[in-house]
Structures are given as structure tokens and as C-alpha cells.
Motif scaffolding. Sequence first.
Motif, PDB file in Angstrom:
ATOM      1  N   ASP A 250     -19.835 -28.498  -8.790  1.00 29.41           N
ATOM      2  CA  ASP A 250     -19.434 -27.440  -7.860  1.00 29.41           C
ATOM      3  C   ASP A 250     -18.926 -28.029  -6.552  1.00 29.41           C
ATOM      4  OD1 ASP A 250     -20.161 -25.592  -9.751  1.00 29.41           O
ATOM      5  OD2 ASP A 250     -22.092 -25.100  -8.828  1.00 29.41           O
ATOM      6  N   TYR A 251     -19.646 -29.023  -6.046  1.00 28.00           N
ATOM      7  CA  TYR A 251     -19.229 -29.659  -4.799  1.00 28.00           C
ATOM      8  C   TYR A 251     -17.891 -30.371  -4.983  1.00 28.00           C
ATOM      9  CZ  TYR A 251     -19.251 -32.633  -0.669  1.00 28.00           C
ATOM     10  OH  TYR A 251     -18.915 -33.251   0.496  1.00 28.00           O
ATOM     11  N   GLY A 252     -17.712 -31.005  -6.131  1.00 32.82           N
ATOM     12  CA  GLY A 252     -16.471 -31.722  -6.391  1.00 32.82           C
ATOM     13  C   GLY A 252     -15.252 -30.821  -6.330  1.00 32.82           C
ATOM     14  N   ARG A 253     -15.384 -29.602  -6.774  1.00 39.28           N
ATOM     15  CA  ARG A 253     -14.240 -28.683  -6.751  1.00 39.28           C
ATOM     16  C   ARG A 253     -13.922 -28.236  -5.327  1.00 39.28           C
ATOM     17  NH1 ARG A 253     -16.349 -24.316 -10.165  1.00 39.28           N
ATOM     18  NH2 ARG A 253     -14.393 -23.239  -9.712  1.00 39.28           N
ATOM     19  N   ALA A 254     -14.930 -28.120  -4.460  1.00 41.24           N
ATOM     20  CA  ALA A 254     -14.679 -27.850  -3.037  1.00 41.24           C
ATOM     21  C   ALA A 254     -14.047 -29.073  -2.372  1.00 41.24           C
ATOM     22  CB  ALA A 254     -15.978 -27.463  -2.341  1.00 41.24           C
ATOM     23  N   PHE A 255     -14.511 -30.245  -2.752  1.00 47.26           N
ATOM     24  CA  PHE A 255     -13.970 -31.510  -2.243  1.00 47.26           C
ATOM     25  C   PHE A 255     -12.486 -31.624  -2.594  1.00 47.26           C
ATOM     26  CE2 PHE A 255     -13.273 -36.120  -2.921  1.00 47.26           C
ATOM     27  CZ  PHE A 255     -13.661 -36.625  -1.685  1.00 47.26           C
ATOM     28  N   GLU A 256     -12.129 -31.248  -3.820  1.00 50.10           N
ATOM     29  CA  GLU A 256     -10.723 -31.295  -4.247  1.00 50.10           C
ATOM     30  C   GLU A 256      -9.862 -30.375  -3.385  1.00 50.10           C
ATOM     31  OE1 GLU A 256      -9.170 -32.852  -6.912  1.00 50.10           O
ATOM     32  OE2 GLU A 256     -10.815 -33.556  -8.196  1.00 50.10           O
ATOM     33  N   ASN A 257     -10.399 -29.232  -3.024  1.00 49.10           N
ATOM     34  CA  ASN A 257      -9.691 -28.299  -2.149  1.00 49.10           C
ATOM     35  C   ASN A 257      -9.246 -29.016  -0.884  1.00 49.10           C
ATOM     36  OD1 ASN A 257      -9.183 -26.458  -0.028  1.00 49.10           O
ATOM     37  ND2 ASN A 257     -10.648 -24.964  -0.768  1.00 49.10           N
ATOM     38  N   LEU A 258     -10.170 -29.752  -0.258  1.00 47.09           N
ATOM     39  CA  LEU A 258      -9.892 -30.388   1.020  1.00 47.09           C
ATOM     40  C   LEU A 258      -9.036 -31.643   0.869  1.00 47.09           C
ATOM     41  CD1 LEU A 258     -13.509 -29.981   2.389  1.00 47.09           C
ATOM     42  CD2 LEU A 258     -11.520 -28.586   2.984  1.00 47.09           C
ATOM     43  N   MET A 259      -9.282 -32.403  -0.196  1.00 43.61           N
ATOM     44  CA  MET A 259      -8.506 -33.626  -0.400  1.00 43.61           C
ATOM     45  C   MET A 259      -7.057 -33.324  -0.739  1.00 43.61           C
ATOM     46  SD  MET A 259     -10.215 -36.443   0.071  1.00 43.61           S
ATOM     47  CE  MET A 259      -9.394 -37.683  -0.910  1.00 43.61           C
ATOM     48  N   GLN A 260      -6.861 -32.347  -1.639  1.00 41.19           N
ATOM     49  CA  GLN A 260      -5.500 -32.005  -2.056  1.00 41.19           C
ATOM     50  C   GLN A 260      -4.860 -30.933  -1.179  1.00 41.19           C
ATOM     51  OE1 GLN A 260      -4.659 -31.629  -6.322  1.00 41.19           O
ATOM     52  NE2 GLN A 260      -6.842 -31.976  -6.724  1.00 41.19           N
ATOM     53  N   ASN A 261      -5.695 -30.280  -0.358  1.00 40.44           N
ATOM     54  CA  ASN A 261      -5.203 -29.200   0.506  1.00 40.44           C
ATOM     55  C   ASN A 261      -4.572 -28.085  -0.320  1.00 40.44           C
ATOM     56  OD1 ASN A 261      -5.164 -28.267   3.108  1.00 40.44           O
ATOM     57  ND2 ASN A 261      -3.179 -29.155   3.632  1.00 40.44           N
ATOM     58  N   ALA A 272     -14.148 -23.310  -4.025  1.00 39.57           N
ATOM     59  CA  ALA A 272     -14.039 -24.281  -5.099  1.00 39.57           C
ATOM     60  C   ALA A 272     -12.776 -23.979  -5.897  1.00 39.57           C
ATOM     61  CB  ALA A 272     -15.268 -24.206  -6.005  1.00 39.57           C
ATOM     62  N   VAL A 273     -11.892 -24.975  -6.021  1.00 39.05           N
ATOM     63  CA  VAL A 273     -10.636 -24.742  -6.733  1.00 39.05           C
ATOM     64  C   VAL A 273     -10.914 -24.597  -8.221  1.00 39.05           C
ATOM     65  CG1 VAL A 273      -9.316 -26.018  -5.005  1.00 39.05           C
ATOM     66  CG2 VAL A 273     -10.169 -27.206  -7.032  1.00 39.05           C
ATOM     67  N   PRO A 274     -10.014 -23.929  -8.962  1.00 39.86           N
ATOM     68  CA  PRO A 274     -10.210 -23.806 -10.410  1.00 39.86           C
ATOM     69  C   PRO A 274     -10.264 -25.170 -11.079  1.00 39.86           C
ATOM     70  CG  PRO A 274      -8.467 -22.341  -9.644  1.00 39.86           C
ATOM     71  CD  PRO A 274      -8.804 -23.232  -8.500  1.00 39.86           C
TER      72      PRO A 274
END
Length: 358
Positions: A250-261, A272-274
Motif C-alpha cells: 500500500d505504501y509503495g503505491r503512494a510512493f509511486e504517486n510521488l516519484m512518478q508524479n 495510492a496509484v492503481p
Amino acid sequence: MKFAVSLTMERFSPDIPMEQVKSNLLQLARLADEGGFETLWTAEHHTLECTISPNPFQTLVWLAQHTDRIRLGTSTLVAPYWNPIRLAGESALCDHLTNGRLEFGIARGSYQYEFDRMAGGIPQQEGVAYMKEIVPAVKKLWSGDYAHEGQYWKFPVTAAVPKPLQQPHPPIWVAARDPGTFDWAIANGASILSTPLSAPEAEIHVLSEKFRKAVADHPEVPRPRFMMQRRTCVYDRPDGWEHAVKHSMDYGRAFENLMQNIGTVHNGFPEAVPYEAVKGKDNYNPDNIRKNLMFGTPDEAIEKLLVYEAAGVDQYCLGLTFNLPFELQKRTLELFVSEIMPFFAAREKEQKRIAVGA
């Protein structure tokens, strides 16, 4: 091998009061201090409830009032967000207010979401050039009068006020993953902060080889230290991995949101991104997460930690800030103190005995 912990105030829901968030961090910091952890690291992030740390120096000064021995480090300051004079002065004051316990960690920065708000939208990758300019400038300001004429900052003769308590300055650490940053950091006398993220065990050896090569390429510099951080959760029962893996995913998908914008952030809470939008989908496979990250019973964790020790890691850092429930964070620290750290302390004692005997 020594042990550290990475802690930052975090919340993933507005229903969680800040008073509880503060209390959780303080309890964990005290546990780490009393348990003999070498360093507590805390990050710099802005506008994000999942990492509440707009100025890590403030957090470290506060924690210093409630701890006795543990070193207190920034993991990491984001170079493009700072002015060299302000950074030199604030860090030196923090060193005094923590009674000389500051570890100065700096990086180029990670989240493009933040760069769009804090650094005029420059590409996150350009942050490394800011870091390479600001670190030498800060070191010179710590030592006395200095004028700077650089690409990003210009100022007439001035000095840091106050000067650091630790002399010639607090230990400097640089976050690195690419070979160029390893080489630059070690050439400049800095130690290394690194992480294999969610990659398989082989990445530990890849990073270790970058460190070894940079050290070998700079024999004129005393060997610095090498820290590596992973998301960590240790539990009593073998089936405890299920909670750790779920929270990591779950945290990883929120992290992806911020890293990839690529996602939205509402009132500081990133969505959290899909799953379809994440990179490196193998890193979201539950079996891979359980295997790659520092998730396990004490015996399983020791087996994994021996890989880091063999790779030349001087300090293993528990990454506890990934929305892991507080009781699991607390239990992880307790198990490290009672069952894992004594194992490595005994190994170190035995190795020293053998070396003296040889």
C-alpha cells in the motif's frame, strides 16, 4: 555491523491526531536510544502527511531532549531546497543543541511532486548538481569566512554562525545509488547512505561493489562508512509477514504517486496509484516483498542481515516509516534489541578476540 533506525512522523488519515503521531515517534526514539541503536535518522519532506518533517533539525533537537546516547541524523536534507548560509548555520546550531550528536546527511532529493513545489519544477535528476555545489560551500562556511561564486548560489564573504560543536564538523553522509555519486561523495570525505529499495538481494551486492570501487579509487581518503536501509518488520510468529507485506504494498503505491508524479494529493495525503501504473511490478509480488525486504522472525532477519554484513555494510538501518502499525514498529525494535543485536555484538566481540590472538 551496527544498527540504526529511520523514523519520521507519519499519518495516512486526517482522523489520526498529530498528538498521537508525535507520541508514537517519541516512544520509538526512546526505545531505540535505550536499546543501543547507534543512530536515529529522520528525513526532510514537505507538504506530505506521510512524512511530516519540513525541517528535520527541529525534530532532532526535540528528540535530543528525550534521549541520551543515540546519534541523530538527517536522512536526508534536500540540497536544492536550501541556501548554503542557512544550511551551515542551522546544522551547526542543531549540533550544539543536540550536544554534538548530529550526523549530517544530504541528498539530491527524490519526489518530483516536491520539486514542482519547492524547487521551481526543476527535474529531480538535476538535484545532484545542487548537492555537489552546496556541500563544499557548507564545509567552508563551517570553517570560517568564505565567499561563494557558483552556478546556483552567490554571496560575499561570510561565515556560519555558530560554528559546529563537533570539529572540524559533524560527520557528512551522502545518499547515493549511481556510481558517480558514490565516487564524488567518497572523494569529498563523506560516508554513504544507500538503499536497495525493493530490489532482490543481488542489489545489495551491486551497491556494495560501487562503494568498494569508489573507496579503491580514492586511497588518499580514509575509508568512510557505508549505511544501507530497507523497510523492516520483525515479528514473533512466522505468519506475521502478511501484515508487513500488505502495508509495504500500500505504501509503495503512494510512493509511486510521488516519484512518478502521476497521482493526486489531497490536503497532503497522496492517493495510492492503481497497480497497473506502478513500475517494477515484480516488486509488488507478495512473495518477492517477503523475500527481498527485511521481513521475518528474528532468526529469519539474522540470516538476511548476514548478507549485509558480508557485503561490507557498516550500519544497517531499519526503515520503519511505511504506515506500519505502531505496535508492529515497537515490536520490531524490541526484537532487534533482545534477539538480533546481541547476536551481532557477540560476533563482533569474537572477531576482535580472534584478531588479537592472530
